[in-house]
Write a protein that holds these residues in place. Sequence first.
Motif, short mmCIF file in Angstrom:
data_model
loop_
_atom_site.label_atom_id
_atom_site.label_comp_id
_atom_site.label_asym_id
_atom_site.label_seq_id
_atom_site.Cartn_x
_atom_site.Cartn_y
_atom_site.Cartn_z
N LEU A 57 11.59 6.12 1.80
CA LEU A 57 10.95 6.74 0.68
C LEU A 57 9.56 7.61 0.99
O LEU A 57 9.36 8.79 0.86
N MET A 58 8.85 6.93 2.03
CA MET A 58 7.51 7.33 2.56
C MET A 58 7.82 8.75 3.65
O MET A 58 7.29 9.87 3.37
N VAL A 59 9.01 8.87 4.34
CA VAL A 59 9.24 9.78 5.07
C VAL A 59 9.85 11.14 4.20
O VAL A 59 9.28 11.93 4.40
N LEU A 60 10.54 10.60 3.23
CA LEU A 60 10.99 11.71 2.03
C LEU A 60 9.55 12.41 1.69
O LEU A 60 9.55 13.45 1.41
N TRP A 61 8.90 11.49 1.02
CA TRP A 61 7.61 11.95 0.30
C TRP A 61 6.65 12.54 1.10
O TRP A 61 6.28 13.51 0.79
N ARG A 108 10.31 5.63 -9.90
CA ARG A 108 9.14 5.99 -10.47
C ARG A 108 9.32 7.07 -11.54
O ARG A 108 10.21 7.51 -11.86
N THR A 109 8.38 7.08 -12.45
CA THR A 109 8.29 7.72 -13.74
C THR A 109 7.66 9.29 -13.30
O THR A 109 6.83 9.17 -12.46
N ALA A 110 8.34 10.32 -14.00
CA ALA A 110 7.89 11.55 -13.81
C ALA A 110 6.27 11.54 -14.10
O ALA A 110 5.90 11.21 -14.91
N HIS A 111 5.72 12.38 -12.89
CA HIS A 111 4.34 12.55 -13.19
C HIS A 111 3.79 13.74 -13.77
O HIS A 111 4.46 14.84 -13.80
N LEU A 158 16.88 7.32 -5.64
CA LEU A 158 15.77 6.90 -5.89
C LEU A 158 15.51 5.42 -6.31
O LEU A 158 14.75 4.68 -5.89
N ASP A 159 16.46 5.21 -7.26
CA ASP A 159 16.73 3.75 -7.85
C ASP A 159 16.90 2.82 -6.58
O ASP A 159 16.43 1.69 -6.62
N GLU A 160 18.03 3.42 -5.91
CA GLU A 160 18.22 2.24 -4.70
C GLU A 160 17.42 2.07 -3.76
O GLU A 160 17.03 0.95 -3.15
N LEU A 161 16.59 3.19 -3.61
CA LEU A 161 15.44 2.97 -2.39
C LEU A 161 13.92 2.30 -2.63
O LEU A 161 13.45 1.96 -2.17
N SER A 162 13.78 2.25 -4.15
CA SER A 162 12.54 1.86 -4.77
C SER A 162 12.42 0.34 -4.66
O SER A 162 13.34 -0.32 -4.91
N PRO A 163 11.24 0.20 -4.08
CA PRO A 163 10.80 -1.49 -3.77
C PRO A 163 11.41 -2.35 -4.79
O PRO A 163 11.62 -3.44 -4.63
N ASP A 164 11.17 -1.93 -6.03
CA ASP A 164 11.20 -3.01 -7.08
C ASP A 164 12.65 -2.63 -8.12
O ASP A 164 12.87 -3.14 -8.90
N GLY A 165 13.53 -1.61 -7.35
CA GLY A 165 14.74 -1.20 -7.78
C GLY A 165 14.60 -0.51 -9.06
O GLY A 165 15.61 -0.04 -9.80
N VAL A 199 0.72 -1.25 0.06
CA VAL A 199 0.03 -0.03 -0.08
C VAL A 199 0.85 1.21 0.09
O VAL A 199 0.62 2.23 -0.82
N LEU A 200 1.89 1.26 0.74
CA LEU A 200 2.95 2.37 1.08
C LEU A 200 3.64 2.70 -0.41
O LEU A 200 3.59 3.85 -1.04
N ALA A 201 3.82 1.65 -0.84
CA ALA A 201 4.66 1.57 -2.26
C ALA A 201 3.55 2.43 -3.44
O ALA A 201 4.03 3.07 -4.19
N TYR A 202 2.52 1.87 -3.25
CA TYR A 202 1.45 2.40 -4.26
C TYR A 202 1.31 3.62 -4.18
O TYR A 202 0.99 4.53 -5.22
N LEU A 203 1.17 4.15 -2.75
CA LEU A 203 0.87 5.57 -2.55
C LEU A 203 1.95 6.51 -3.20
O LEU A 203 1.73 7.52 -3.82
N PHE A 204 3.28 5.96 -3.11
CA PHE A 204 4.48 6.48 -3.52
C PHE A 204 4.39 6.73 -4.98
O PHE A 204 4.91 7.81 -5.52
#
Length: 152
Positions: free
Chosen positions: A124-128, A149-152, A139-146, A4-9
């Motif tokens: 990531l969630m604290v920074l977010w 994320r793409t720019a929004h 960001l690559d290192e911290l992202s759950p799937d490695g 859920v947290l990764a989805y929010l991010f």
Amino acid sequence: MFEVLAYLFDTWYDAESCPDPDTLEIKLKAAGFDSEEIGDALDWLSGLAVTEDTQLPEAFAERVSFRAYADREAHRMSAECRGLIQFLESAGVVDPLQREIIIDRALALPEGELDLEKLKVITLMVLWSQGCEPDGLILDELSPDGTARTAH
């Protein structure tokens, strides 16, 4: 909860653009998350809210500091997790105040040792939640799937 947290991010660029908790719960259910996961994630996120009562002086964030871990903290967080926090602080990705928030949120999880992937999501969630986004390599290192994320 971490899914859920990764989805929010991945879904909302920053915490400011995230809907209120009631709307968020509806959106998360529609995305396929179960009520227990959503409840755990929302409870955990509420601990990120900084109020005047819990806010440390800004000068604290500007200082270089050494962090000694209490036995309880060291027991819950592996050397690998503590090393990641040290690296992020020494690289200027997190300041001492953010470090303390990361540790607090890590210890807010149910009992057991925290693994590195969970700590990355917490970071990531604290920074977010504070509107901070690390550079692409971090960001690559911290992202759950490695992958970042793409720019929004």
